[in-house]
Write a protein that holds these residues in place. Structure first.
Motif, PDB file in Angstrom:
ATOM      1  N   UNK A  90       0.856  -1.196   0.000  1.00 17.46           N
ATOM      2  CA  UNK A  90       0.000   0.000   0.000  1.00 17.46           C
ATOM      3  C   UNK A  90       0.889   1.243   0.000  1.00 17.46           C
ATOM      4  N   UNK A  91       0.741   2.049  -1.038  1.00 14.98           N
ATOM      5  CA  UNK A  91       1.555   3.260  -1.168  1.00 14.98           C
ATOM      6  C   UNK A  91       0.829   4.490  -0.643  1.00 14.98           C
ATOM      7  N   UNK A  92      -0.444   4.627  -1.002  1.00 15.29           N
ATOM      8  CA  UNK A  92      -1.229   5.791  -0.566  1.00 15.29           C
ATOM      9  C   UNK A  92      -2.696   5.393  -0.441  1.00 15.29           C
ATOM     10  N   UNK A  93      -3.404   6.127   0.423  1.00 15.97           N
ATOM     11  CA  UNK A  93      -4.847   5.974   0.550  1.00 15.97           C
ATOM     12  C   UNK A  93      -5.466   7.364   0.557  1.00 15.97           C
ATOM     13  N   UNK A  94      -6.406   7.595  -0.351  1.00 14.74           N
ATOM     14  CA  UNK A  94      -7.101   8.874  -0.446  1.00 14.74           C
ATOM     15  C   UNK A  94      -8.579   8.633  -0.162  1.00 14.74           C
ATOM     16  N   UNK A  95      -9.022   8.980   1.049  1.00 12.79           N
ATOM     17  CA  UNK A  95     -10.413   8.741   1.407  1.00 12.79           C
ATOM     18  C   UNK A  95     -11.371   9.643   0.642  1.00 12.79           C
ATOM     19  N   UNK A  96     -10.925  10.836   0.285  1.00 14.17           N
ATOM     20  CA  UNK A  96     -11.811  11.766  -0.427  1.00 14.17           C
ATOM     21  C   UNK A  96     -12.226  11.196  -1.784  1.00 14.17           C
ATOM     22  N   UNK A  97     -11.272  10.615  -2.511  1.00 17.73           N
ATOM     23  CA  UNK A  97     -11.570  10.025  -3.817  1.00 17.73           C
ATOM     24  C   UNK A  97     -11.784   8.521  -3.748  1.00 17.73           C
ATOM     25  N   UNK A 227       3.201   2.085  -8.797  1.00 10.94           N
ATOM     26  CA  UNK A 227       1.934   1.480  -8.428  1.00 10.94           C
ATOM     27  C   UNK A 227       0.808   1.830  -9.382  1.00 10.94           C
ATOM     28  N   UNK A 228      -0.385   1.390  -8.994  1.00 10.93           N
ATOM     29  CA  UNK A 228      -1.583   1.669  -9.773  1.00 10.93           C
ATOM     30  C   UNK A 228      -2.745   1.878  -8.813  1.00 10.93           C
ATOM     31  N   UNK A 229      -3.832   2.421  -9.337  1.00 13.90           N
ATOM     32  CA  UNK A 229      -4.944   2.810  -8.480  1.00 13.90           C
ATOM     33  C   UNK A 229      -6.114   1.842  -8.489  1.00 13.90           C
ATOM     34  N   UNK A 230      -6.704   1.657  -7.319  1.00 12.17           N
ATOM     35  CA  UNK A 230      -7.936   0.903  -7.168  1.00 12.17           C
ATOM     36  C   UNK A 230      -8.906   1.742  -6.336  1.00 12.17           C
ATOM     37  N   UNK A 231     -10.164   1.709  -6.699  1.00 13.09           N
ATOM     38  CA  UNK A 231     -11.170   2.515  -5.997  1.00 13.09           C
ATOM     39  C   UNK A 231     -12.188   1.607  -5.325  1.00 13.09           C
ATOM     40  N   UNK A 232     -12.551   1.940  -4.077  1.00 15.18           N
ATOM     41  CA  UNK A 232     -13.561   1.160  -3.400  1.00 15.18           C
ATOM     42  C   UNK A 232     -14.939   1.818  -3.565  1.00 15.18           C
ATOM     43  N   UNK A 233     -16.024   1.055  -3.407  1.00 17.44           N
ATOM     44  CA  UNK A 233     -17.374   1.568  -3.678  1.00 17.44           C
ATOM     45  C   UNK A 233     -17.766   2.710  -2.754  1.00 17.44           C
ATOM     46  N   UNK A 234     -18.636   3.563  -3.273  1.00 18.66           N
ATOM     47  CA  UNK A 234     -19.177   4.674  -2.490  1.00 18.66           C
ATOM     48  C   UNK A 234     -20.204   4.147  -1.487  1.00 18.66           C
ATOM     49  N   UNK A 237     -22.361   8.367   1.498  1.00 18.15           N
ATOM     50  CA  UNK A 237     -22.214   9.358   2.559  1.00 18.15           C
ATOM     51  C   UNK A 237     -22.517   8.872   3.956  1.00 18.15           C
ATOM     52  N   UNK A 238     -22.691   7.564   4.137  1.00 24.25           N
ATOM     53  CA  UNK A 238     -23.027   7.045   5.466  1.00 24.25           C
ATOM     54  C   UNK A 238     -21.938   7.345   6.489  1.00 24.25           C
ATOM     55  N   UNK A 239     -20.673   7.110   6.115  1.00 22.90           N
ATOM     56  CA  UNK A 239     -19.590   7.312   7.079  1.00 22.90           C
ATOM     57  C   UNK A 239     -19.435   8.786   7.433  1.00 22.90           C
ATOM     58  N   UNK A 240     -19.535   9.658   6.434  1.00 23.40           N
ATOM     59  CA  UNK A 240     -19.414  11.084   6.721  1.00 23.40           C
ATOM     60  C   UNK A 240     -20.500  11.559   7.669  1.00 23.40           C
TER      61      UNK A 240
END
Length: 275
Positions: A90-97, A227-234, A237-240
């Motif tokens: 794991x190189x980076x985690x961007x919660x916003x995106x 590295x390369x990017x992977x996105x997890x499902x939206x 807004x429940x967590x926010x």
């Protein structure tokens, strides 16, 4: 001589303070929900700091995150995630995106891992739009063939994997955009059909462009480490909503439903007193 009439007001104030403390005592003895406290902690491993929901692992309990694919482990200050039995650094985690940037752990230090496997499906994640999934191929156990395939379709660079008994020749192939046709596929099979196996590695689009400009092993290694990017499902807004109400996000393990851990107990979406 002590004035007796002054003792009683002082004693009265003392009893009043004790009475007030007793009234407030239940509030002070009301402990926070252990799940709320645990999910308030974040993951710290090497350069990866402050990681929380939907990830879990290390000091964060299973109920603080989503499925097993979201578990993060720490190996010698290297954060790792396992998806479909393959380890990714794991190189980076961007919660916003909601983007997780990873690299194949097996290829982090060399091009000759013990086991040769294509990158498996990454569900529940999805590749990001700037991830190229089929342009970079490593061939292993190849005969001594030309290091450059004729034409502008592909270019290659060779490397050697050394073992205790023998050496295995390998080649790097980069598919150039717009040049991969069914006719050219026959040429590739002619050149590399004699190789024992091949592995396709996802990389970032910009890294592929760098390799196209200069096909070298150094460029390949740099592309893999980028590295390369992977996105997890939206989660809609429940967590926010939970965080804004003062809670911590988590999941009910038996049902897989989202839950909001509040100081006193868990709630379905947010803590009391908030919309």
């Amino acid at each position: 001589m002590q004035q007796p009439h002054r003792i009683f007001p002082v004693l009265g104030l003392g009893f009043l303070n004790i009475f007030l403390n007793l009234i407030q005592a239940p509030m002070s003895f009301c402990a926070d929900d252990p799940r709320y406290l645990n999910c308030s902690s974040t993951i710290q491993c090497g350069d990866l700091q402050g990681i929380s929901y939907p990830f879990w692992g290390l000091n964060r309990a299973r109920y603080c995150g989503l499925s097993p694919e979201f578990q993060i482990t720490c190996n010698k200050s290297a954060p790792t995630i396992t998806i479909t039995n393959q380890n990714f650094r794991v190189l980076r985690i961007n919660n916003a995106s909601r983007v997780l940037t990873v690299a194949r752990s097996a290829y982090w230090y060399n091009l000759c891992p013990r086991y040769l496997h294509n990158t498996s499906q990454v569900a529940p994640f999805a590749y990001t739009s700037d991830t190229v999934t089929d342009n970079l191929t490593l061939y292993y156990g190849c005969p001594s063939i030309s290091s450059i395939i004729p034409g502008s379709m592909m270019e290659s660079s060779h490397f050697t994997c050394k073992t205790n008994q023998s050496s295995i020749v390998g080649y790097v192939l980069v598919k150039k955009a717009g040049d991969f046709t069914s006719a050219n596929l026959t040429s590739i099979r002619d050149y590399f059909g004699a190789c024992n196996t091949s592995v396709i590695i996802p990389v970032n689009l910009s890294a592929i462009q760098d390799i196209e400009a200069n096909v070298t092993l150094d460029a390949l290694k740099a592309a893999i480490k980028q590295g390369f990017g992977m996105q997890w499902p939206d989660d809609d807004g429940l967590c926010q909503k939970c965080l804004k109400s003062g809670g911590q996000c988590g999941q009910v393990q038996n049902s897989g439903e989202f839950t909001c851990y509040c100081r006193e107990r868990s709630h379905s979406s947010s803590c009391p007193g908030m919309p």
